[in-house]
Design an enzyme around this catalytic site. Sequence first.
Site, PDB file in Angstrom:
ATOM      1  N   GLU A  68      45.172  41.760  39.422  1.00 55.71           N
ATOM      2  CA  GLU A  68      44.296  42.937  39.420  1.00 55.71           C
ATOM      3  C   GLU A  68      43.182  42.800  38.394  1.00 55.71           C
ATOM      4  OE1 GLU A  68      46.605  46.569  39.227  1.00 55.71           O
ATOM      5  OE2 GLU A  68      47.481  46.182  41.193  1.00 55.71           O
ATOM      6  N   GLU A 113      52.163  42.405  45.356  1.00 57.41           N
ATOM      7  CA  GLU A 113      52.864  43.481  44.667  1.00 57.41           C
ATOM      8  C   GLU A 113      53.070  44.573  45.705  1.00 57.41           C
ATOM      9  OE1 GLU A 113      51.222  43.585  40.569  1.00 57.41           O
ATOM     10  OE2 GLU A 113      51.705  45.697  40.697  1.00 57.41           O
TER      11      GLU A 113
HETATM   12  C1  GAL Z   1      50.019  47.408  39.406  1.00 55.32           C
HETATM   13  C2  GAL Z   1      49.952  46.377  38.286  1.00 55.32           C
HETATM   14  C3  GAL Z   1      51.294  46.187  37.640  1.00 55.32           C
HETATM   15  C4  GAL Z   1      51.898  47.500  37.319  1.00 55.32           C
HETATM   16  C5  GAL Z   1      52.052  48.272  38.590  1.00 55.32           C
HETATM   17  C6  GAL Z   1      52.748  49.579  38.421  1.00 55.32           C
HETATM   18  O1  GAL Z   1      48.783  47.920  39.689  1.00 55.32           O
HETATM   19  O2  GAL Z   1      49.513  45.159  38.781  1.00 55.32           O
HETATM   20  O3  GAL Z   1      51.161  45.414  36.487  1.00 55.32           O
HETATM   21  O4  GAL Z   1      51.062  48.146  36.432  1.00 55.32           O
HETATM   22  O5  GAL Z   1      50.775  48.516  39.108  1.00 55.32           O
HETATM   23  O6  GAL Z   1      52.868  50.186  39.668  1.00 55.32           O
END
Ligand code: GAL
Length: 814
Positions: free
Chosen positions: A431, A507
């Site tokens: 990100e 993710e």
């Molecule tokens: C994402 C990020 C992660 C964590 C996650 C929590 O956007 O890449 O590191 O912060 O959200 O949901």
Amino acid sequence: MKKNKWSLLLAMMIVSVQGMAQVRQEYLLEKDWKFAKGDHPQAEQTVFDDAQWQTVTVPHDWAITGPFDGNNDLQKVAIVQNGETEAGMKAGRTGGLPFIGAGWYRLSFGVPGFRPGKRVVLLFDGAMSNAVVYVNGKKAGNWPYGYNSFSFDITDYIHAEGKNTLAVRLENFAQSSRWYPGAGLYRNVHLIVTNDTYVPVWGTYITTPVVSADKAAVQLRTAVNRKGTKQLVEIRTRLLNAAGKVIATVVDQVSPDSTAITQRFTIEHPVLWSPETPVLYKAVTQLYEGKQLKDEYETPFGIRTIEYKAGKGFLLNGQARKFKGVCNHHDLGPLGAAINTAALRRQIRLLKDMGCDAIRTSHNMPAPELVKLCDEMGILLMVESFDEWKAPKVKNGYSRYFDEWVEKDLVNMVHHYRNNPSNIMWSIGNEVPDQSTKDGKDIARRLQDICHREDPTRPVTVGMDRIDDAIKMGFAAVLDIPGFNYKPHRYPEAHSKLPQGFLMGTETASTVSSRGVYKFPLAFYKNKAYDDNQCSSYDFEACSWSQVPDDEFVQQDDLDYVIGEFVWTGFDYLGEPTPYDAKWPSHSSYFGIFDLAGLPKDRFYLYRSKWNPGQPTMHILPHWTWPGREGEVTPVFCYTNYPSAELFVNGKSMGRISKDSSSRQSRYRLMWKDVVYQPGVIKVVAYDVNGKAVGLDSVKTAGKPHHIVLEADRKQLTADGKDLVYITASVVDKDGNLCPSADNLLRFNVTGAGSFKAVANGDATSLESFQLPQMKVFSGKLVFIVRAGEKKGSIKAVAQSGGLQDASCTVKVQ
Ligand code: GAL
């Protein structure tokens, strides 16, 4: 005195590999470090009084002992990733632990066998952070990024006789992280002594350019450093199979002016590495000058092919498969960031039981112990490097170092882990806000090219959240593998706009829940906050940007070009207590499939039912002890891999239902949403496709807390002073039913061949110390950790609580 030190050092010797001539010695610098927080002028000098400093063993995390305080690294920020536009106070964002500031470590050490003609290297697996390393008062080097491994040749600073002084200054800045980073020498420090003709740190690179069932071509490139007179070097390499049998030998000569050589081998009928068959080979390389053996170096490796292809997706050994992965942070819950192999092994064991086959090391370089375990136990690894590049996410994050250090950091990462078969891709970022900048795609290309230059065999990805910018700015198109965070609904669009022909959920989910906590009425919620700072375990709650598991499952199942997912997260971690970022005392995450103690939340069974089809999963939720809810709607779910089931409440059928496509959830869960609570027993009977009753799970209303039950996850430990047993303590009624809202304070007494190490209960709001031998159970449970000593014997662990019957268990130490 001197004799003592030497014998201690000899005891520290870990790698004088059996059968290997003593031409290379590797010592772990573990014991007898002196440590003090804060700054200490002259502490780098040899003559310095550190007698009052704390004596510690490395790996060591100076902040995990706490105490917790919302003012530790209190950040006034808008968390842009959460859609915030105005800055607010975030107390638990980095865990509320005292990791900010400087700290010094000092060690007095000897170098057995050192004499003119020897080389000495210090290798740090990671030091948090901004390490400056001094040997005998001289600066040997520095390394800012706390997650990376680095080494310095310290030969010129070493005394041949007697003691040397190693001093390391570390400093963590406020607002440098989005989670708990840990503090100190939290990974291992190695002292490596070689001759003056030697293979440098990470000096081999092994590839398998051709692999078939009949044959594998193996190629080994070995760097040869020569600090003495340059002579012809003979290099003899043997390949050993998993049984230790020599299966190929090649001898070559390295001319005096060459610094590296490539050797080629053929292995007949290779056994291929995969998560299901984690078979490892080993290359043993010897350097000779004339008849004199100068060095011997081992490179474990595996034989497998990886391909990423449009229309086919990800292929391992020619077979298409989708990643059933999790993202994990590096901390080990109550142990903090201090690395421990037994703790990592337990995590992998739990994940594999769930059917998980992949880990993303979010968002930084892993510890070598994790990578080795993934090779040995069979887990596919996405090795990640950075959470930010040039454009900052936090005020003092990696962007401070980016220009000067990014290439060095990437090169070290790639050299360190390019021989590991588990490693199937590099990730150059998570990100990164540079997705939206004019130069972003050029940076992406540059970093990807560095990875390709150092390792042409693995593709590169980035976890992208800004899908529109990433596509519009050409950023996503540059990458070998486009990875998206939380965009299952936009996979078709991204696929149609990008050239790669496949994509991945870097993710996914970010469902929030607290183990054993259920909220009513049942509904889908985003960013739902409750007065008790907990989240519901019906797995219907997520963040504004995230989803519940089934939202991702449908896309993984329905879209061929999606090559898998990495769930946020496998385990809860310290820091990032979303949705309570601004509501102290929350200081650890709610995202985990397992809680901070490593206990499975309900969601574990949902993933297991999908990811581990070979094993039956039957799990009923919620618990059934709801005094005061009599007559109220209390939905019941069953997570199972069977297609249908019938629910009985006190013997009365609530109907038989089947998974169906009427909603995303009903494809994967069996849900009776209208059940009315009455005390007693609920029972689910599951049926297979032929309608045969095959599975059963039930839960009873519990009575008053009566006694404690202990369950140790291992029966026997190794007497190495590091091995761990995790003991789950449950508070149950007189019939053994878990008391699901018990919060009794338990006290532990550990005697014999081990000692109490730490405890956690998975409650993100608990400010109790992880290091004191007492804690309240949360939702009836907690886990305490006992460490083996260095002598064989037996450990007795007792748990006590006023008003409850004690429990004890025994574990052997061999
Ligand atoms: C994402 C990020 C992660 C964590 C996650 C929590 O956007 O890449 O590191 O912060 O959200 O949901």
